[in-house]
Structure formats: structure tokens, C-alpha cells
Design an enzyme around this catalytic site. Structure first.
Site, PDB file in Angstrom:
ATOM      1  N   HIS A 180       0.618  -1.189  -0.033  1.00 17.43           N
ATOM      2  CA  HIS A 180      -0.024  -0.057  -0.006  1.00 17.43           C
ATOM      3  C   HIS A 180       0.757   1.302   0.058  1.00 17.43           C
ATOM      4  O   HIS A 180       0.185   2.409  -0.051  1.00 17.43           O
ATOM      5  CB  HIS A 180      -0.850  -0.024   1.221  1.00 17.43           C
ATOM      6  CG  HIS A 180      -0.354   0.341   2.333  1.00 17.43           C
ATOM      7  ND1 HIS A 180       0.525  -0.511   3.069  1.00 17.43           N
ATOM      8  CD2 HIS A 180      -0.344   1.368   3.154  1.00 17.43           C
ATOM      9  CE1 HIS A 180       1.199  -0.010   4.276  1.00 17.43           C
ATOM     10  NE2 HIS A 180       0.474   1.395   4.351  1.00 17.43           N
ATOM     11  N   HIS A 213       1.293   7.027  -0.597  1.00 18.64           N
ATOM     12  CA  HIS A 213       0.493   6.013   0.272  1.00 18.64           C
ATOM     13  C   HIS A 213      -0.659   6.105  -0.607  1.00 18.64           C
ATOM     14  O   HIS A 213      -1.387   6.978  -0.876  1.00 18.64           O
ATOM     15  CB  HIS A 213       0.450   6.853   1.395  1.00 18.64           C
ATOM     16  CG  HIS A 213      -0.064   5.873   2.486  1.00 18.64           C
ATOM     17  ND1 HIS A 213      -1.560   5.575   2.288  1.00 18.64           N
ATOM     18  CD2 HIS A 213       0.243   5.204   3.615  1.00 18.64           C
ATOM     19  CE1 HIS A 213      -1.721   4.692   3.574  1.00 18.64           C
ATOM     20  NE2 HIS A 213      -0.767   4.354   4.176  1.00 18.64           N
TER      21      HIS A 213
END
Length: 154
Positions: free
Chosen positions: A64, A79
Site C-alpha cells: 500500500h 501512500h
């Protein structure tokens, strides 16, 4: 006698979408700048490119997040999504490796945006500068950006 001139580097939009101020992200960790200054993109596609010329320094095991170091030494954290660490890598296809040299043409990852939404997760991409106290980033909500030069930094 001669001063060393710092070369400015350009940050590019890593994906197609709507550029938004970090303060509007739906997670206080990001919106309050706890992970450093930056900006965010509400994506309209799932392809994520490098925002700089540099090196991939870390790919989180949960896929992620990706860390980069620009050619001039700036740390950048991409992110992907909000609370997406809980997906344990599902919905993310990482197309690079740690220590890989990258440019704005380097496709780093593909995100299954539909899967994230099915899991109740936002697919907002945060572009963060965790080692900086502040950056001259004054992001307004803009039209769609796609690998657009956003700003220069030293």
C-alpha cells in the site's frame, strides 16, 4: 569563491486524477500533516508512476506504500488509499523493485480501484515528504492532472 548551485527538481503528478490539498484527505494522520507535508490525488485511473527521477527505497510488504528518494536526496512516500494496510496487499500490483532507478515514465504500480471500493476503502493517493517540515506546496483543487509537472523543489 564559487558557490555550489542547487539544481531544482520537478515533482510530477504520479497518476491521473483530481489534485487536492492534503488537508482535505479523509484521514487525520494525513490531513493534519503527521506524515509530513504533501498533496493528494483523487484518482480516475489505477496506474501510479514515479513523481520524480530517483530510486525506489522501500516497498511496504502490504503493497500500500512505496518510498522513493529523488535524485537530489528528497524522501517521498506514496501512500495508496486510506486504511488499505488492512487489505494485506490485495488489490495492489507492484511493478517495480527496491533499489530500481525510476523516472516519471516508470510505472510503479497498478491499483484495483473497484476492489478497494468494494472493501470500503478510499483510493486517494497521498504524496508525502516525511523528512520535510514544510514545502512550498500550495495546492488548490484543480482540474484533472496526468503526469503533469506540479512544482519544483531543491
Amino acid at each position: 569563491m564559487f558557490s555550489k548551485l542547487k539544481k531544482k527538481k520537478t515533482i510530477f503528478s504520479p497518476m491521473t486524477g483530481q489534485l487536492i490539498p492534503l488537508a482535505t484527505v479523509k484521514d487525520p494522520v494525513f490531513s493534519q500533516g503527521m506524515m509530513g507535508p504533501g498533496f493528494a490525488i483523487e484518482p480516475t485511473s489505477g496506474e501510479i508512476y514515479s513523481p520524480v527521477e530517483g530510486t525506489v527505497t522501500n516497498i511496504f510488504p502490504t503493497k500500500h506504500a512505496i518510498s522513493l528518494k529523488s535524485k537530489n536526496g528528497k524522501e517521498i512516500l506514496l501512500h495508496i488509499g486510506i486504511d488499505t494496510v488492512a487489505l494485506q496487499g490485495q488489490g495492489f500490483d507492484i511493478l517495480t523493485k527496491e533499489n530500481a532507478k525510476v523516472t516519471k515514465e516508470t510505472l510503479l504500480a497498478r491499483v484495483d480501484r473497484d476492489y478497494l471500493k468494494q472493501q470500503g476503502k478510499y483510493d486517494t493517493l497521498m504524496v508525502l515528504f516525511p523528512e520535510e517540515q514544510s514545502l512550498p506546496i500550495n495546492v488548490e483543487v484543480k482540474e484533472t492532472v496526468a503526469q503533469t509537472a506540479l512544482f519544483d523543489f531543491e
